[in-house]
Design an enzyme around this catalytic site. Structure first.
Site, PDB file in Angstrom:
ATOM      1  N   HIS A   1      -0.621  11.446  -1.994  1.00  0.00           N
ATOM      2  CA  HIS A   1      -1.943  11.027  -1.509  1.00  0.00           C
ATOM      3  C   HIS A   1      -2.819  12.208  -1.124  1.00  0.00           C
ATOM      4  O   HIS A   1      -4.006  12.243  -1.449  1.00  0.00           O
ATOM      5  CB  HIS A   1      -1.774  10.097  -0.297  1.00  0.00           C
ATOM      6  CG  HIS A   1      -3.069   9.625   0.278  1.00  0.00           C
ATOM      7  ND1 HIS A   1      -3.808  10.366   1.185  1.00  0.00           N
ATOM      8  CD2 HIS A   1      -3.788   8.492   0.062  1.00  0.00           C
ATOM      9  CE1 HIS A   1      -4.906   9.709   1.498  1.00  0.00           C
ATOM     10  NE2 HIS A   1      -4.925   8.574   0.839  1.00  0.00           N
TER      11      HIS A   1
ATOM     12  N   HIS B   1       0.833  -1.203   0.000  1.00  0.00           N
ATOM     13  CA  HIS B   1       0.000   0.000   0.000  1.00  0.00           C
ATOM     14  C   HIS B   1       0.871   1.259   0.000  1.00  0.00           C
ATOM     15  O   HIS B   1       1.803   1.368   0.790  1.00  0.00           O
ATOM     16  CB  HIS B   1      -0.882  -0.034   1.260  1.00  0.00           C
ATOM     17  CG  HIS B   1      -1.905   1.047   1.344  1.00  0.00           C
ATOM     18  ND1 HIS B   1      -2.154   1.731   2.504  1.00  0.00           N
ATOM     19  CD2 HIS B   1      -2.756   1.565   0.412  1.00  0.00           C
ATOM     20  CE1 HIS B   1      -3.119   2.621   2.294  1.00  0.00           C
ATOM     21  NE2 HIS B   1      -3.502   2.542   1.042  1.00  0.00           N
TER      22      HIS B   1
HETATM   23  O1  G3P Z   1      -6.139   1.892  -3.707  1.00  0.00           O
HETATM   24  C1  G3P Z   1      -6.547   1.471  -2.461  1.00  0.00           C
HETATM   25  C2  G3P Z   1      -6.282   2.480  -1.374  1.00  0.00           C
HETATM   26  O2  G3P Z   1      -5.021   3.041  -1.552  1.00  0.00           O
HETATM   27  C3  G3P Z   1      -7.319   3.552  -1.307  1.00  0.00           C
HETATM   28  O3  G3P Z   1      -7.153   4.372  -0.197  1.00  0.00           O
HETATM   29  O4  G3P Z   1      -6.660   6.568   0.770  1.00  0.00           O
HETATM   30  O5  G3P Z   1      -4.938   4.796   0.824  1.00  0.00           O
HETATM   31  O6  G3P Z   1      -5.500   5.889  -1.325  1.00  0.00           O
HETATM   32  P1  G3P Z   1      -6.007   5.456   0.014  1.00  0.00           P
HETATM   33 MG    MG Z   2      -4.277   4.683  -2.718  1.00  0.00          MG
END
Ligand code: G3P
Ligand code: MG
Length: 249
Positions: A54, A12
């Protein structure tokens, strides 16, 4: 033909929480942990240049200030996006999508590129972001287009991505899977659905998988919970804990 993920586990934001998010250091860390797949977020900087970020603003993850689209890619490349995570990452910059793609190709990392439009820009900016990011991904991964999967929470971004790079696979993101999930996937010819693991249940998993779609969920940091999700039929999980999931990578 159902969509097949490169790996059951996806890092992630590049390197999870053990490296600074959305940086080249994070991608290298994922590779060191044995991961074959990463997810990262892409937004447009000034002059519509795609960079890894992000948040809508710079404060949380860098030593810069203000709204992301006001900074140029060159300025972002001078910021420190590593120290907030750990002093040993001091000086790690905000990378361009081009730099991240080159590293993914060099390390043979599959990339789930999350198209993350700057939220205050609304649908028009979401569409522009989808168009520009998808076109760049098509160029950057031209030798291996199946090594990239585009995803977004924003339907306008997915629609524009489809128009500019129809050959690249797309996934729709949902915090909670909506009742009309199938229609939403069909709208922009998505091959997969990505959702928050906390809001997924076994019956919805079965319905999505029976319909032939790929299914990934985030953010799963407990291997026992991951095993349960895999048992339900989930294809892949996105994790922050690369250390705990390295054995599954
Ligand atoms: O792509 C899945 C996840 O990354 C979505 O949440 O806020 O971490 O980008 P976020
Ligand atoms: Mg994401």
């Amino acid at each position: 033909m159902p969509y097949t993920y490169r790996s059951r586990v996806i890092a992630h934001r590049g390197g999870g929480t053990l490296a600074p998010e959305n940086t080249l250091a994070g991608l290298r860390y994922a590779h060191q942990c044995g991961f074959a797949a990463v997810e990262f977020d892409v937004m447009l900087a000034r002059h519509d240049v795609p960079v890894l970020m992000h948040d809508d603003t710079l404060e949380r993850t860098t030593n810069g200030h203000g709204a992301l689209p006001e900074a140029s890619a060159a300025e972002l490349g001078q910021l420190d996006a590593g120290s907030w995570r750990d002093a040993r990452f001091a000086g790690e910059p905000v990378p361009s999508l081009a730099a991240a793609a080159d590293l993914c190709v060099a390390l043979d990392l599959f990339a789930n590129v999350e198209i993350k439009p700057w939220a205050p820009g609304g649908d028009a900016l979401a569409a522009l972001t989808g168009r520009v990011v998808a076109a760049d991904c098509a160029r950057l991964w031209r030798a291996a287009p199946t090594r990239v999967l585009l995803s977004s929470f924003e339907p306008a971004a997915l629609g524009a991505a489809r128009q500019s790079a129809p050959q690249l696979a797309r996934a729709a993101l949902f915090d909670e899977v909506p009742a009309n999930w199938r229609a939403q996937l069909e709208l922009h010819a998505c091959v997969a659905l990505h959702c928050n693991a906390k809001r997924l249940d076994a019956a919805t998993t079965r319905a999505i998988k029976s319909a032939g779609y790929g299914l990934m969920c985030w953010t799963v940091n407990d291997p026992v919970r991951a095993a349960e999700l895999f048992d339900w039929g989930v294809d892949a999980v996105c994790t922050d804990r690369l250390d705990l999931f390295a054995a599954m990578a």
